[in-house]
Design a protein around this motif. Structure first.
Motif, mmCIF file in Angstrom:
data_model
loop_
_atom_site.group_PDB
_atom_site.id
_atom_site.type_symbol
_atom_site.label_atom_id
_atom_site.label_comp_id
_atom_site.label_asym_id
_atom_site.label_seq_id
_atom_site.Cartn_x
_atom_site.Cartn_y
_atom_site.Cartn_z
ATOM 1 N N ALA A 55 -62.138 40.693 -22.303
ATOM 2 C CA ALA A 55 -63.195 40.783 -23.313
ATOM 3 C C ALA A 55 -64.463 40.082 -22.834
ATOM 4 N N VAL A 56 -64.303 38.927 -22.245
ATOM 5 C CA VAL A 56 -65.467 38.195 -21.726
ATOM 6 C C VAL A 56 -66.135 38.996 -20.612
ATOM 7 N N ALA A 57 -65.338 39.573 -19.724
ATOM 8 C CA ALA A 57 -65.890 40.360 -18.622
ATOM 9 C C ALA A 57 -66.623 41.604 -19.117
ATOM 10 N N ALA A 58 -66.225 42.118 -20.281
ATOM 11 C CA ALA A 58 -66.857 43.310 -20.837
ATOM 12 C C ALA A 58 -68.151 42.997 -21.573
ATOM 13 N N GLY A 59 -68.485 41.705 -21.731
ATOM 14 C CA GLY A 59 -69.744 41.352 -22.371
ATOM 15 C C GLY A 59 -69.604 40.767 -23.756
ATOM 16 N N PHE A 60 -68.509 40.033 -23.984
ATOM 17 C CA PHE A 60 -68.278 39.406 -25.282
ATOM 18 C C PHE A 60 -67.992 37.918 -25.120
ATOM 19 N N ARG A 61 -68.171 37.199 -26.220
ATOM 20 C CA ARG A 61 -67.620 35.858 -26.372
ATOM 21 C C ARG A 61 -66.648 35.909 -27.555
ATOM 22 N N PRO A 62 -65.492 35.269 -27.414
ATOM 23 C CA PRO A 62 -64.497 35.317 -28.498
ATOM 24 C C PRO A 62 -64.822 34.309 -29.598
ATOM 25 N N GLU A 63 -65.246 34.819 -30.743
ATOM 26 C CA GLU A 63 -65.529 33.940 -31.879
ATOM 27 C C GLU A 63 -64.238 33.443 -32.523
ATOM 28 N N TRP A 64 -63.238 34.308 -32.571
ATOM 29 C CA TRP A 64 -61.998 33.967 -33.277
ATOM 30 C C TRP A 64 -60.844 34.665 -32.576
ATOM 31 N N THR A 65 -59.798 33.911 -32.256
ATOM 32 C CA THR A 65 -58.606 34.464 -31.615
ATOM 33 C C THR A 65 -57.398 34.121 -32.462
ATOM 34 N N GLU A 66 -56.662 35.128 -32.893
ATOM 35 C CA GLU A 66 -55.475 34.917 -33.715
ATOM 36 C C GLU A 66 -54.454 35.987 -33.381
ATOM 37 N N THR A 67 -53.210 35.727 -33.731
ATOM 38 C CA THR A 67 -52.148 36.678 -33.405
ATOM 39 C C THR A 67 -51.244 36.888 -34.614
ATOM 40 N N ALA A 68 -50.733 38.103 -34.730
ATOM 41 C CA ALA A 68 -49.805 38.424 -35.816
ATOM 42 C C ALA A 68 -48.561 37.552 -35.703
ATOM 43 N N ASN A 69 -48.096 37.051 -36.840
ATOM 44 C CA ASN A 69 -46.921 36.181 -36.824
ATOM 45 C C ASN A 69 -45.653 37.008 -37.098
ATOM 46 N N PRO A 70 -44.471 36.407 -36.917
ATOM 47 C CA PRO A 70 -43.227 37.181 -37.104
ATOM 48 C C PRO A 70 -43.085 37.813 -38.483
ATOM 49 N N ASP A 71 -43.538 37.126 -39.520
ATOM 50 C CA ASP A 71 -43.433 37.709 -40.860
ATOM 51 C C ASP A 71 -44.275 38.983 -40.978
ATOM 52 N N GLU A 72 -45.470 38.956 -40.399
ATOM 53 C CA GLU A 72 -46.327 40.144 -40.446
ATOM 54 C C GLU A 72 -45.690 41.303 -39.686
ATOM 55 N N TRP A 73 -45.119 41.011 -38.531
ATOM 56 C CA TRP A 73 -44.449 42.057 -37.764
ATOM 57 C C TRP A 73 -43.272 42.639 -38.542
ATOM 58 N N GLU A 74 -42.452 41.782 -39.122
ATOM 59 C CA GLU A 74 -41.255 42.279 -39.812
ATOM 60 C C GLU A 74 -41.614 43.084 -41.055
ATOM 61 N N GLU A 75 -42.646 42.639 -41.773
ATOM 62 C CA GLU A 75 -43.068 43.421 -42.935
ATOM 63 C C GLU A 75 -43.594 44.784 -42.509
ATOM 64 N N PHE A 76 -44.401 44.804 -41.450
ATOM 65 C CA PHE A 76 -44.955 46.075 -40.981
ATOM 66 C C PHE A 76 -43.857 47.021 -40.498
ATOM 67 N N GLU A 77 -42.998 46.534 -39.615
ATOM 68 C CA GLU A 77 -42.001 47.421 -39.035
ATOM 69 C C GLU A 77 -40.996 47.899 -40.084
ATOM 70 N N SER A 78 -40.626 47.041 -41.018
ATOM 71 C CA SER A 78 -39.726 47.470 -42.089
ATOM 72 C C SER A 78 -40.394 48.503 -42.979
ATOM 73 N N ALA A 79 -41.642 48.248 -43.359
ATOM 74 C CA ALA A 79 -42.358 49.191 -44.218
ATOM 75 C C ALA A 79 -42.622 50.511 -43.501
#
Length: 254
Positions: free
Chosen positions: A179-203
């Protein structure tokens, strides 16, 4: 409407349990919308929008902002149009059935690309360069992109999607560097947690699993079961191995 063209009520429903087409909680979505709305965008472009849930929430949070969602799935786009109409946003959003590859859409103040970088090209580096082209100076890109939490073994790859390879994703640090090489600075970096994954995949599976239990003799049952079982095997294999990063990116200016 004839009997031949009437809707079938015995067919498996499609993704009615999902609010977002990805592992994204209400709390995280609310925070994302708040951060993006604070930049007061005049226009929003959603690449691979599906039914555009986050797009619609951002437009609702920024009165007067206009949005375009681009996707190739007609059913998802129609779901987005219905949602826009129900929320009084139909006059401020367009859901366009078109490819995003080489799109000539004008740069937007906010560009959303959530789990859809493949709509812009074959690799994240190329997609990030396209996203830089599509975002206005001073704007924001919200990218949702897969990454390896750890490099999967060959045995694990054999149980994921067809043709799965360790080269399909980067590690998180490498993704941010791209992302930085493409011309960005990362304002916010976050990742999906296990609960979000399990809710998504189950749904993602739930509608069809319940339908299959009630329609074991249906002509579509065998194919539906094959698809469900294959996806479940893949999910339970990449669970804890494949991550989803949400990067809020600020374009650098010359």
């Amino acid at each position: 409407m004839t009997a031949a063209t009437a809707p079938r009520d015995d067919l498996p429903p499609r993704l009615t349990r999902l609010t977002f087409h990805g592992p994204l909680s209400e709390a995280r979505a609310t925070a994302m919308v708040r951060r993006l709305a604070a930049t007061r965008p005049a226009d929003v472009l959603d690449i691979g929008c599906g039914w555009g849930e986050l797009l619609l929430r951002l437009l609702a949070a920024v009165p007067g902002a206009r949005g375009v969602g681009v996707d190739l799935n007609a059913a998802d786009l129609e779901r987005g149009r219905r949602a826009a109409e129900a929320r009084g946003l139909a006059g401020r959003v367009e859901f366009a059935e078109e490819s995003a590859v080489g799109t000539v859409r004008d740069p937007a103040d906010v560009v959303l690309c959530l789990g859809a970088s493949q709509a812009l090209g074959d690799d994240p580096a190329g997609a990030l360069r396209e996203l830089r082209r599509l975002v206005a100076d001073g704007g924001r890109v919200l990218l949702g992109e897969g990454f390896w939490q750890r490099v999967p073994t060959d045995a694990e790859l054999s149980r994921m999607w067809p043709g799965a390879s360790a080269a399909d994703h980067h590690e998180l640090s490498e993704l941010v560097e791209l992302a930085v090489a493409a011309g960005f600075r990362p304002e916010w970096t976050e990742t999906a947690n296990p609960d979000e994954w399990e809710e998504f995949e189950s749904a993602y599976q739930a509608d069809k699993e319940v339908w299959l239990a009630a329609h074991p003799g249906h002509p579509l049952a065998a194919g539906t079961q094959e698809h469900l079982d294959a996806h479940r095997t893949a999910w339970l294999t990449y669970r804890g191995v494949l991550g989803l990063a949400y990067l809020t990116l600020v374009p650098t200016t010359a």
